[in-house]
Design a protein around this motif. Structure first.
Motif, short mmCIF file in Angstrom:
data_model
loop_
_atom_site.label_atom_id
_atom_site.label_comp_id
_atom_site.label_asym_id
_atom_site.label_seq_id
_atom_site.Cartn_x
_atom_site.Cartn_y
_atom_site.Cartn_z
N PRO A 104 0.82 -1.23 0.00
CA PRO A 104 0.00 0.00 0.00
C PRO A 104 0.84 1.26 0.00
O PRO A 104 0.37 2.31 -0.43
N GLN A 105 2.05 1.16 0.47
CA GLN A 105 2.88 2.37 0.53
C GLN A 105 3.58 2.64 -0.80
O GLN A 105 4.14 3.72 -0.98
N ALA A 106 3.57 1.66 -1.70
CA ALA A 106 4.31 1.84 -2.95
C ALA A 106 3.61 2.84 -3.85
O ALA A 106 2.39 2.99 -3.82
N GLU A 107 4.41 3.53 -4.65
CA GLU A 107 3.86 4.52 -5.58
C GLU A 107 3.07 3.80 -6.68
O GLU A 107 3.56 2.85 -7.29
N GLY A 108 1.91 4.24 -6.91
CA GLY A 108 1.08 3.67 -7.96
C GLY A 108 0.38 2.39 -7.56
O GLY A 108 -0.16 1.68 -8.42
N SER A 109 0.37 2.07 -6.27
CA SER A 109 -0.33 0.85 -5.86
C SER A 109 -1.82 1.04 -6.04
O SER A 109 -2.34 2.15 -5.90
N PRO A 110 -2.52 -0.03 -6.34
CA PRO A 110 -3.97 0.12 -6.57
C PRO A 110 -4.69 0.50 -5.29
O PRO A 110 -4.21 0.27 -4.17
N ALA A 111 -5.85 1.05 -5.51
CA ALA A 111 -6.62 1.56 -4.36
C ALA A 111 -7.03 0.44 -3.44
O ALA A 111 -7.07 0.62 -2.20
N ILE A 112 -7.31 -0.70 -3.99
CA ILE A 112 -7.76 -1.80 -3.13
C ILE A 112 -6.65 -2.26 -2.21
O ILE A 112 -6.90 -2.67 -1.07
N ALA A 113 -5.42 -2.18 -2.68
CA ALA A 113 -4.29 -2.53 -1.81
C ALA A 113 -4.13 -1.49 -0.73
O ALA A 113 -3.85 -1.81 0.43
N ARG A 114 -4.29 -0.23 -1.09
CA ARG A 114 -4.15 0.82 -0.09
C ARG A 114 -5.25 0.73 0.97
O ARG A 114 -5.08 1.15 2.10
N LYS A 115 -6.35 0.15 0.58
CA LYS A 115 -7.47 0.10 1.50
C LYS A 115 -7.40 -1.07 2.47
O LYS A 115 -7.74 -0.92 3.64
N TYR A 116 -6.98 -2.21 1.97
CA TYR A 116 -7.09 -3.42 2.79
C TYR A 116 -5.76 -4.05 3.20
O TYR A 116 -5.77 -4.96 4.02
N VAL A 117 -4.68 -3.64 2.65
CA VAL A 117 -3.41 -4.33 2.89
C VAL A 117 -2.59 -3.55 3.90
O VAL A 117 -2.44 -2.33 3.79
N ARG A 118 -2.07 -4.28 4.86
CA ARG A 118 -1.18 -3.65 5.82
C ARG A 118 0.26 -3.75 5.34
O ARG A 118 1.02 -2.81 5.45
N TYR A 119 0.60 -4.91 4.83
CA TYR A 119 1.96 -5.08 4.32
C TYR A 119 1.91 -6.06 3.16
O TYR A 119 1.18 -7.06 3.19
N GLY A 120 2.73 -5.78 2.16
CA GLY A 120 2.70 -6.60 0.95
C GLY A 120 3.76 -7.71 0.94
O GLY A 120 4.38 -8.01 1.95
N ALA A 121 3.90 -8.27 -0.23
CA ALA A 121 4.79 -9.41 -0.39
C ALA A 121 6.25 -8.98 -0.28
O ALA A 121 6.61 -7.85 -0.61
N SER A 122 7.06 -9.91 0.16
CA SER A 122 8.49 -9.64 0.32
C SER A 122 9.22 -9.96 -0.99
O SER A 122 8.63 -10.49 -1.93
N PRO A 123 10.48 -9.62 -1.07
CA PRO A 123 11.25 -10.00 -2.27
C PRO A 123 11.25 -11.51 -2.53
O PRO A 123 11.39 -11.93 -3.68
N ARG A 124 11.07 -12.30 -1.46
CA ARG A 124 10.94 -13.74 -1.70
C ARG A 124 9.75 -14.03 -2.60
O ARG A 124 9.78 -15.01 -3.36
N GLY A 125 8.79 -13.18 -2.52
CA GLY A 125 7.64 -13.38 -3.39
C GLY A 125 8.00 -13.20 -4.85
O GLY A 125 7.54 -13.97 -5.71
N ALA A 126 8.82 -12.18 -5.13
CA ALA A 126 9.24 -11.98 -6.53
C ALA A 126 10.11 -13.14 -6.99
O ALA A 126 9.98 -13.61 -8.14
N GLN A 127 10.99 -13.59 -6.11
CA GLN A 127 11.81 -14.76 -6.48
C GLN A 127 10.92 -15.96 -6.79
O GLN A 127 11.15 -16.69 -7.77
N ALA A 128 9.95 -16.17 -5.95
CA ALA A 128 9.07 -17.32 -6.17
C ALA A 128 8.30 -17.18 -7.48
O ALA A 128 8.12 -18.17 -8.21
N LEU A 129 7.91 -15.97 -7.77
CA LEU A 129 7.17 -15.77 -9.02
C LEU A 129 8.02 -16.14 -10.23
O LEU A 129 7.56 -16.84 -11.15
N VAL A 130 9.24 -15.70 -10.22
CA VAL A 130 10.10 -15.95 -11.38
C VAL A 130 10.43 -17.44 -11.49
O VAL A 130 10.39 -18.04 -12.58
N LEU A 131 10.74 -18.05 -10.34
CA LEU A 131 11.08 -19.48 -10.39
C LEU A 131 9.89 -20.31 -10.87
O LEU A 131 10.04 -21.21 -11.71
#
Lengths: 677, 329
Positions: free
Chosen positions: B244-271
């Motif tokens: 939610p703190q990231a620039e350009g994050s969607p409104a729904i994330a800003r509304k309901y999310v306290r904290y988002g995915a970690s870099p491990r999430g990006a690693q997992a996505l690519v793998l």
């Protein structure tokens, strides 16, 4: 770049241009449809409101600038190979094969070689032109449809409006041009004047601007509605009728245009003179422009003057005929017994009412009564004729009658012009202008004469409620002071003495008649108008005429003004009686101070009594000369209508025919002078 | 079972299909769950299975263990389970030659495949005993670090309904699961097939078709798959969109999310995208591959705020909406 990636590079170049073209198309599609809808809506609104013409076409097409700007921005946005190949991969279903191959150009090892080979194999079968259509996108179709709809709307509207009627409707009419020109000249006039002069003419210029702008705005609104009406008529009428309508339009406009043109010419002429003349000339020019605006205004003057002339012309006949009115006049003016103080007191009392002298029967009438009888009007009963309040009421009624008559003449003209909507509007506008003009002039007249209408009402007043006094305090003060000035300059005591006892008989012998003056005129000069009239009548009515002039009927109890009391000496005698009792008026037995006081009082009474005071030509002659002089001075500030009237009025009072260019009214308008019944 | 044949994309696909086929003998339906578990294994990750009791979570893991020629251990997590019960401990032993001394008694974590059944029933202290094993592939016992066998992976299960007496997994431990897979209740045909297979004399069994060496070879091949920068950017933008703190994050994330995915999430996505690309017969990962695993990879990495918890926001729906807001390319 590895040579074997050339097909991918070529595909990237092609894809780049296609991507840019798609971006432009997407921008146009995104903005174009709403812009086209707005444009079409604007076109339809303008068409309904005032007719869509070529001059407003840029305004209609203005929303279309938005898609153009959006397209330019999209075209200017740089498109890289990665983005182009990504679009090509997505469009061709290559799952980023081409983009990955180009991204790992030059790298080796692992699966890169196989990936590159796979990408090259797939790239050979991909045609960017087919994979990335620019216009074929479905989202561009709504914009194209909206644009086509807009063009259709514009075509329909323009085909209707690019007609001669519409073209003329878009241009200002000659009337508007003349009005604008006039306004510009007024601005130039005001700017060219010194500050002091500018303040003096500000009010007149503001009035004139308001009038001109009103006529111009009305014409503008009328012109704006014209195309719609003309189209409807064109559908209903045959071609010949349409042509006839077109020919009528300038003629209808010419009525008001002629009026405005006359105003314009007159002002232009006066302005040319004003720029080289002093402030007085400028002020006169503006005042004349205001007063002379419109032929109908001049008609109003003529009508007013004609009414006065008719009455004046009828008056000598009434006086010459052996009617009871003539006898009454003699009884009033020429009664031998009335010569001297008694006659004057009789005149001073009763606000112009004089009962018949003894021995001459009850039929003595004042000139106005005689005139009324000569004109077939009903004469009020004798029991009420001497009441100054009723006299004032009748005077007011008569003023209203005259204004009604003027308005009826205007109404006749208006009826002639009715029948056409545009003409009606123009005439209505001008009618309002005339009503306002009439009211303003009447108000100025009333103000000048001392009585002010209740409040400063804006807008036309159908009925003028004139003040009960024909002469107001300021004018009376000025007359008396002028008279004093004249006396100081060289009036002899003998002239004063003649003024006391000789005027009435002279007037009687010469058969002159003067317009009636209200008995409360000078009373108002010394006190409230409403209270002074009966008061003056009461005070003066106590001076019972020795010569049978009759007692005044004034019964007001609120009189007793200082000036009036000054005529009364101790023991119930007036000052004049007291002086006469010394028998020294003719014999020079009075001191200069006493002679001056008697002189002033007599002059005051003369003015108060008007016709009823009788002769005293030397005294009144000086007085009216002074009045003429003051009128000349004030005439610069007066409208011609009132100036002529006032000059004729005083000329009538003086018994002569001079003083004004128009025939002096023997019987002044009832609004100005309460009449003796 | 072991072979010296080099691992190729084609063989990768063939081996993968073979394992799926063997597991399919035991597991009815849930092909996505099985593929997810295998993907997590090949991505060198751990997987969390979530489902109501009786839907076959444990059965899936056991079938995977059977299909893989690897050691398998099951740990039933209970509140009284101690960390030493997982990792093992030093025990005093008496040897006739060496005399009395300590000897390491290895816990179940020293197997290739560890099933942590109902992991949320253990205390946080016990749960954290798996942290080092899951991330570092090693355990520390009485000051001594012991490497775990390779390949090693943990498959944990938890019941989403029964929350009483449970200890929700901390965010740090959740982040160490490469995926969180939901085991859905079987539909009617699947349920009939389950009855057929489990209520007769026939006992389906998955044969081991994939050994550890092959799995490691497949893991190496996965890492050789090229990924274009535009695909990497897309994975990054997906992860950033959950913040939610990231620039350009969607409104729904800003509304309901306290904290988002970690870099491990990006690693997992690519793998996971790379594995999918290989399974699809491609030699490069695409944005579609990334998006295909986005929900499974991100759903347990997104932490709801108070408003999201209060409104009972479904994480799958939330992540799906967030992914939909991120354009490709």
């Amino acid at each position: 770049m590895t040579p074997d990636l050339a097909p991918i590079a070529r595909a990237a170049r092609l894809a780049r241009s296609r991507v840019r073209g798609r971006a432009v198309a997407a921008a146009v599609a995104r903005v174009g449809a709403p812009a086209a809808v707005v444009s079409a809506g604007l076109a339809l609104s303008l068409e309904v409101a005032r007719g869509l013409t070529g001059s407003v076409l840029p305004l209609v097409l203005l929303p279309l600038v938005a898609p153009v700007v959006a397209a330019a921005r999209a075209a200017a946005r740089p498109v890289g190979d990665a983005r182009a190949l990504k679009a090509l991969d997505d469009a061709a279903g290559l799952d980023d094969r081409l983009g990955t191959a180009l991204a790992f150009d030059g790298a080796e090892g692992g699966l890169i070689g196989r990936q590159r080979a796979d990408a090259l194999a797939r790239a050979s079968g991909v045609e960017p032109r087919l994979a990335l259509p620019v216009v074929g996108a479905a989202r561009i179709r709504p914009a194209l449809l909206a644009l086509a709809g807009l063009l259709a709307v514009l075509g329909v509207c323009l085909s209707l409006d690019l007609t001669p009627e519409a073209g003329s409707g878009a241009r200002p009419s000659p009337l508007e041009d003349a009005a604008d020109d006039l306004l510009a000249r007024l601005d130039a006039l005001e700017a060219a004047q010194p500050e002091g002069v500018r303040k003096e003419i500000a009010s007149a210029l503001t009035d004139l601007r308001a009038q001109v702008e009103r006529i111009r705005d009305r014409e503008r609104r009328s012109r704006a509605n014209r195309p719609e009406a003309s189209r409807e008529q064109e559908r209903e009428k045959p071609a010949a009728a349409v042509e006839a309508t077109r020919e009528e339009a300038p003629r209808e406009q010419a009525i008001t245009a002629e009026q405005l043109s006359a105003l314009h010419d007159r002002l232009q002429r006066d302005l040319a003179a004003a720029f080289d003349m002093d402030a007085e000339k400028v002020r006169r020019a503006v005042a004349d422009a205001v007063n002379g605006s419109g032929s109908a205004a001049r008609k109003a003057e003529k009508s007013f003057s004609a009414m006065q002339a008719r009455e004046i012309a009828q008056r000598p006949q009434a006086m010459a005929s052996p009617t009871p009115g003539t006898q009454g006049s003699r009884a009033i003016f020429g009664g031998k017994q009335g010569i001297g103080v008694g006659g004057q007191q009789a005149m001073a009392g009763g606000a112009g009412f004089a009962p018949p002298p003894p021995g001459q029967g009850p039929a003595g009438l004042d000139p106005n009564s005689a005139l009324a009888q000569a004109q077939g009007r009903e004469t009020p009963p004798a029991s009420v004729r001497g009441d100054p309040t009723q006299t004032a009421t009748r005077a007011q009624e008569r003023a209203n009658q005259m204004i009604d008559q003027i308005k009826q003449e205007y109404t006749k003209e208006k009826d002639q012009f009715e029948g056409h909507e545009q003409q009606h509007n123009l005439h209505e506008s001008f009618q309002q202008f005339l009503e306002q003009y009439t009211f303003n002039r009447s108000q100025q007249l009333a103000d000048f004469l001392g009585g002010k209408p209740e409040g400063k009402k804006k807008g036309p007043q159908p009925k003028l409620n004139p003040p009960p006094d024909a002469l107001g305090k300021p004018m009376a003060d000025r007359k008396i002071s002028g008279f004093e000035e004249k006396k100081e300059k060289g009036a002899t005591s003998m002239e004063s003495k003649d003024a006391i006892d000789g005027g009435s008989s002279e007037a009687m012998r010469e058969g002159k008649d003067t317009a009636p003056m209200p008995g409360d005129k000078l009373a108002e000069a010394n006190g409230p108008p409403q209270a002074a009239a009966p008061g003056a009548a009461s005070a003066q009515g106590q001076g019972t005429a020795k010569g049978g002039a009759g007692a005044g009927r004034g019964d007001g109890s609120e009189g007793g003004e200082p000036e009036t009391h000054a005529l009364q000496g101790a023991g119930g005698k007036s000052e004049i009686e007291r002086v006469l009792g010394r028998g020294a008026v003719r014999d020079g037995g009075l001191t200069p101070e006493e002679r001056r006081r008697v002189f002033d009082r007599v002059a005051t009474v003369k003015v108060q009594g008007g016709l009823n005071t009788g002769g005293d030509e030397p005294v009144l002659g000086g007085y009216f000369e002074e009045a003429d002089r003051l009128l000349d001075e004030a005439s610069e500030e007066l409208p011609p209508l009132f100036r002529d009237y006032a000059r004729g009025y005083f000329a009538a009072l003086s018994g002569g025919g001079g003083g004004g260019e128009t025939q002096p009214p023997r019987a002044s308008p009832a609004s100005k002078a309460p009449q003796s019944p | 079972m072991a072979t010296t044949e080099p691992m190729t994309p084609e063989r990768f696909r063939e081996r993968f299909s073979a394992v799926e086929e063997e597991i399919g003998k035991v597991i009815v339906g849930n092909r996505d769950v099985v593929r997810g578990v295998l993907t997590a294994i090949l991505a060198d990750g751990n997987v969390l299975l979530e489902g109501v009791p009786g839907v076959g979570k444990t059965q899936i893991v056991k079938a995977v263990g059977d299909a893989l020629h690897l050691s398998f251990a099951r740990i039933q997590f209970t509140p009284d389970l101690m960390p030493a019960d997982i990792t093992g401990t030093q025990m005093v032993v008496e040897d006739e030659v060496k005399g009395r001394g300590f000897r390491l008694h290895k816990g179940p974590v020293f197997h290739h495949v560890v099933l942590a059944d109902e992991i949320n029933r253990a205390t946080p202290k016990t749960q954290s005993a798996l942290l080092e094993a899951m991330q570092e592939r090693q355990v520390t016992i009485v000051g001594q670090t012991h490497a775990l066998p390779a390949p090693f992976f943990v498959v944990a299960t938890q019941n989403p309904l029964e929350m009483e007496g449970t200890y929700p997994l901390p965010e740090a431990q959740l982040d160490r699961f490469i995926m969180k897979l939901r085991v859905e209740f079987p539909d009617l045909p699947q349920l009939r097939a389950i009855l057929d297979r489990t209520t007769t004399r026939l006992k389906p069994h998955a044969d081991a078709v994939l050994d550890g060496e092959t799995i490691l070879a497949m893991r190496r091949l996965v890492r050789e798959v090229p990924v274009a920068p535009v695909v990497l950017d897309h994975a990054i933008r997906l992860v950033l969109a959950t913040h939610p703190q990231a620039e350009g994050s969607p409104a729904i994330a800003r509304k309901y999310v306290r904290y988002g995915a970690s870099p491990r999430g990006a690693q997992a996505l690519v793998l996971c995208a790379k594995i999918r690309a290989l399974l699809e017969g491609r030699f490069n990962a695409s944005t579609d591959d990334v998006r295909a695993h986005a929900i499974a990879v991100l759903r347990h990495r997104v932490i709801l705020n108070f408003e999201g918890e209060a409104e009972g926001v479904d994480l799958d729906r939330l992540v799906s909406d967030i992914v939909a807001t991120v354009r490709e390319g």
